[in-house]
Enzyme design. Structure first.
Site, PDB file in Angstrom:
ATOM      1  N   ASN A  19       4.740  33.888   8.602  1.00 40.25           N
ATOM      2  CA  ASN A  19       3.945  33.615   7.386  1.00 40.25           C
ATOM      3  C   ASN A  19       2.267  33.922   7.539  1.00 40.25           C
ATOM      4  OD1 ASN A  19       2.484  32.307   4.949  1.00 40.25           O
ATOM      5  ND2 ASN A  19       3.399  30.298   5.558  1.00 40.25           N
ATOM      6  N   TRP A  20       2.458  34.697   7.091  1.00 40.81           N
ATOM      7  CA  TRP A  20       0.521  36.034   6.743  1.00 40.81           C
ATOM      8  C   TRP A  20      -0.123  34.888   6.359  1.00 40.81           C
ATOM      9  CZ3 TRP A  20       1.167  41.686   7.237  1.00 40.81           C
ATOM     10  CH2 TRP A  20       1.953  42.659   8.519  1.00 40.81           C
ATOM     11  N   LYS A  21       0.132  34.656   5.189  1.00 39.45           N
ATOM     12  CA  LYS A  21      -0.728  33.167   4.207  1.00 39.45           C
ATOM     13  C   LYS A  21      -1.137  34.419   3.302  1.00 39.45           C
ATOM     14  CE  LYS A  21       0.084  29.442   6.418  1.00 39.45           C
ATOM     15  NZ  LYS A  21      -0.236  27.806   6.689  1.00 39.45           N
ATOM     16  N   HIS A 105       6.452  25.991  -0.270  1.00 33.54           N
ATOM     17  CA  HIS A 105       5.182  25.788   1.507  1.00 33.54           C
ATOM     18  C   HIS A 105       4.245  24.283   0.385  1.00 33.54           C
ATOM     19  CE1 HIS A 105       2.206  26.821   4.123  1.00 33.54           C
ATOM     20  NE2 HIS A 105       2.714  27.176   4.459  1.00 33.54           N
ATOM     21  N   GLU A 107       1.081  24.026   1.311  1.00 30.94           N
ATOM     22  CA  GLU A 107      -0.206  24.646   0.501  1.00 30.94           C
ATOM     23  C   GLU A 107       0.683  24.803  -1.128  1.00 30.94           C
ATOM     24  OE1 GLU A 107      -0.618  27.910   3.501  1.00 30.94           O
ATOM     25  OE2 GLU A 107      -1.332  26.475   4.679  1.00 30.94           O
ATOM     26  N   GLU A 177       8.253  21.929   7.977  1.00 27.60           N
ATOM     27  CA  GLU A 177       6.983  21.362   8.355  1.00 27.60           C
ATOM     28  C   GLU A 177       5.832  20.436   7.982  1.00 27.60           C
ATOM     29  OE1 GLU A 177       5.522  25.624   8.175  1.00 27.60           O
ATOM     30  OE2 GLU A 177       5.916  25.465   6.469  1.00 27.60           O
ATOM     31  N   GLY A 183      -1.536  23.952  10.450  1.00 29.50           N
ATOM     32  CA  GLY A 183      -2.588  25.004  10.699  1.00 29.50           C
ATOM     33  C   GLY A 183      -4.080  23.609  11.447  1.00 29.50           C
ATOM     34  N   SER A 222       1.857  24.766  13.517  1.00 32.09           N
ATOM     35  CA  SER A 222       1.193  25.163  14.922  1.00 32.09           C
ATOM     36  C   SER A 222       1.692  25.654  16.213  1.00 32.09           C
ATOM     37  CB  SER A 222       0.316  23.905  15.115  1.00 32.09           C
ATOM     38  OG  SER A 222      -0.675  23.664  13.789  1.00 32.09           O
ATOM     39  N   GLY A 243       2.615  30.280  11.283  1.00 32.03           N
ATOM     40  CA  GLY A 243       1.211  30.616  10.604  1.00 32.03           C
ATOM     41  C   GLY A 243       0.805  31.894  11.031  1.00 32.03           C
ATOM     42  N   GLY A 244      -0.679  30.322  11.827  1.00 25.88           N
ATOM     43  CA  GLY A 244      -1.133  31.887  12.482  1.00 25.88           C
ATOM     44  C   GLY A 244      -1.703  32.242  13.221  1.00 25.88           C
TER      45      GLY A 244
HETATM   46  P1  PGA Z   1       0.406  26.980  11.052  1.00 26.69           P
HETATM   47  O1  PGA Z   1       0.955  27.947   9.766  1.00 26.69           O
HETATM   48  O2  PGA Z   1       1.653  27.583  12.146  1.00 26.69           O
HETATM   49  O3  PGA Z   1      -0.759  27.449  11.107  1.00 26.69           O
HETATM   50  O4  PGA Z   1       0.273  25.681  11.441  1.00 26.69           O
HETATM   51  C1  PGA Z   1       2.451  27.142   9.310  1.00 26.69           C
HETATM   52  C2  PGA Z   1       2.571  27.418   8.173  1.00 26.69           C
HETATM   53  O5  PGA Z   1       1.658  27.056   7.185  1.00 26.69           O
HETATM   54  O6  PGA Z   1       3.984  27.457   7.857  1.00 26.69           O
END
Ligand code: PGA
Length: 263
Positions: A19-21, A105, A107, A177, A183, A222, A243-244
């Protein structure tokens, strides 16, 4: 048959989704995609996917079409078409070769006011448009500390069951999640994650055992190359939503390989 459709096979498949966000540029994406494609050559036994910002879907389609890695978006409109400025429909994503889309998600839930009902509508819209939704569920730190993780996850799932029916879960992926792990560098322990994954599977099993055994439940929060293998070794964790670490080709490919190893 869609690659992620529930085929009723006895064995669940494995999947890792980047997930590149809100990250990327034409130039940095090119390097990242080239390195992922090279790194993933010959890796079997899992599905690898990237969910990228809307403007780059064309670029990703161009880079990945004809290969094994699939692509998708991080959000989708609940509407098919109409006067909804700024929205992107499932059929538009399908037009650009997307197979998957993330819905709900945390967010989007926390920052853009997406409630359970809207997430359920997006889930249905994604499926109608020919996409496999990756439905995100998970509790905040406050909810975990209050001991209501199970209630939160059940409420989030129930909203989708109410709209899509249990059949809807035959063509989706679930991502657990925990919001406190996203994050933050604070990964849930494999046991903490497994506990919720098993709970989700048990909940679905009450309604449809076969489906619950075959549905892919990914863990997100994470995940890194250094902790992926121990997470993926848990019996109900079928892969990850990353994500990251998905912005670093070496990390991402290592995570995919960790998923493939336990396939
Ligand atoms: P993260 O994000 O790996 O940076 O914690 C995961 C996500 O939000 O899908």
């Amino acid at each position: 048959m869609h690659p992620f459709a529930n085929t009723g096979k006895a064995m669940r498949e494995r999947m890792v989704v980047g997930n590149w966000k809100l990250h990327g540029s034409l130039i940095s994406n090119k390097t990242l995609l080239d390195e992922i494609v090279t790194g993933m050559a010959g890796v079997k036994g899992m599905h690898c996917a990237v969910c990228v910002p809307f403007p780059y879907i064309f670029q990703v389609q161009f880079a990945l079409q004809g290969g094994e890695i699939v692509w998708g978006a991080q959000n989708v409109s609940q509407y098919e078409k109409g006067a909804y400025s700024g929205e992107v429909s499932a059929s538009m994503l399908r037009d650009l070769g997307c197979s998957i889309v993330i819905v709900g998600h945390s967010e989007r839930r926390a920052l853009y006011g997406e409630d359970d009902a809207m997430v359920a509508e997006k889930f249905v819209a994604a499926q109608k448009g020919g996409l496999i939704p990756i439905l995100c569920v998970g509790e905040t730190l406050e909810e975990r500390e209050k001991g209501i993780t199970a209630n939160v996850v059940e409420r989030q799932l129930q909203a989708v069951v109410d709209k899509a029916g249990m059949e809807g879960f035959g063509r989706c992926v679930i991502a657990y999640e925990p919001v406190w792990a996203i994050g933050t560098g604070k990964t849930a322990t494999p046991q903490q994650a497994q506990e919720v994954h098993a709970y989700i599977r048990a909940l679905l099993s009450e309604q449809n055992k076969g489906l619950s055994e075959n549905i892919m439940i990914l863990y997100g929060g994470s995940v890194k190359a250094s902790n992926a293998a121990e997470l993926f070794a848990m019996p109900d964790i079928d892969g990850g939503l990353i994500g990251g670490a998905s912005l670093d080709a070496n990390e991402f490919v290592s995570i995919c390989k960790a998923a493939a190893k336990v396939a």
